[in-house]
Design a protein around this motif. Structure first.
Motif, short mmCIF file in Angstrom:
data_model
loop_
_atom_site.label_atom_id
_atom_site.label_comp_id
_atom_site.label_asym_id
_atom_site.label_seq_id
_atom_site.Cartn_x
_atom_site.Cartn_y
_atom_site.Cartn_z
N LEU A 157 0.83 -1.20 0.00
CA LEU A 157 0.00 0.00 0.00
C LEU A 157 0.87 1.25 0.00
O LEU A 157 0.56 2.23 -0.67
N ASN A 186 -16.71 -0.08 -4.69
CA ASN A 186 -16.63 1.01 -3.72
C ASN A 186 -17.41 2.25 -4.14
O ASN A 186 -17.60 3.17 -3.34
N VAL A 232 -6.25 5.74 -4.72
CA VAL A 232 -6.04 4.70 -3.70
C VAL A 232 -6.62 5.17 -2.37
O VAL A 232 -7.27 4.40 -1.66
N PHE A 233 -6.41 6.44 -2.03
CA PHE A 233 -6.98 6.98 -0.80
C PHE A 233 -8.50 6.88 -0.82
O PHE A 233 -9.12 6.55 0.20
N ASN A 292 -10.35 4.70 -2.36
CA ASN A 292 -10.74 3.30 -2.13
C ASN A 292 -10.49 2.90 -0.68
O ASN A 292 -11.28 2.15 -0.10
N THR A 293 -9.44 3.43 -0.09
CA THR A 293 -9.18 3.19 1.34
C THR A 293 -10.32 3.78 2.17
O THR A 293 -10.83 3.15 3.10
N VAL A 352 -12.76 1.74 4.77
CA VAL A 352 -12.90 2.13 6.17
C VAL A 352 -14.36 2.43 6.49
O VAL A 352 -14.89 2.00 7.52
N GLY A 400 -6.16 3.31 8.74
CA GLY A 400 -6.67 3.98 7.55
C GLY A 400 -6.98 5.44 7.81
O GLY A 400 -6.69 6.31 6.99
N LEU A 432 -5.49 8.68 5.94
CA LEU A 432 -6.42 9.59 5.27
C LEU A 432 -6.30 11.01 5.82
O LEU A 432 -6.34 11.99 5.06
#
Length: 156
Positions: free
Chosen positions: A2, A34, A62-63, A65-66, A70, A90, A94
């Motif tokens: 990641l 997502n 990517v953030f 999707n993170t 979460v 996470g 973020l």
């Protein structure tokens, strides 16, 4: 791995494969699975990404999707310690990226408090069970040591 994504140093073909099954939501490329969560987040918190400090688009994706993962975990009724720890990690990432997620942080704190409270209750119930078992053993020992019932002592 990641970390590599976040730094944007992964090879393009891998990223294309990773984001191959994706859609555009509010200008961000997110995995299809997502997308509904990201849409819901933006409808409730339209300024969530207004303070982003990251400018590399792949990292931002990517953030996003993170964030979705979460949030999906945070909306579960019950979560495990492992899930809480992952959500907290996470959130740290973020927040460092500049997302405005104080509302999400509060939800995770509430989950943590609930799990801690439930663990404490379970521990107290286990202790109570042991105390009751010990009490019953003592009562049985006391009964077996008595040769003459107490009633008979007073009736003579």
């Amino acid at each position: 791995m990641l970390t590599c994504w976040l730094l944007g140093i992964m090879e393009g073909s891998f990223l294309e494969e990773f984001f191959g099954d994706s859609v555009n939501v509010n200008g961000f490329k997110v995995l299809k699975k997502n997308a509904p969560m990201i849409q819901e987040i933006f409808s409730k918190h339209p300024n969530i990404a207004s303070g982003l400090r990251v400018h590399f688009l792949t990292s931002i994706n990517v953030f996003m999707n993170t964030l979705a993962v979460v949030c999906k975990t945070a909306t579960k009724e019950k979560v495990t310690w492992e899930e809480i720890e992952l959500m907290e990690k996470g959130i740290v990432v973020l927040e460092l990226a500049g997302f405005e997620i104080s509302w999400l942080k509060l939800i995770v704190v509430q989950h943590r408090e609930e799990v801690e409270r439930n663990e404490k209750i379970e521990s107290m119930e286990a202790q109570l069970k042991v105390l009751k078992e010990n009490q019953n053993k003592l009562i049985e020992e006391h009964k077996s040591k008595r040769q003459t019932p107490i009633r008979e002592l007073f009736t003579k």
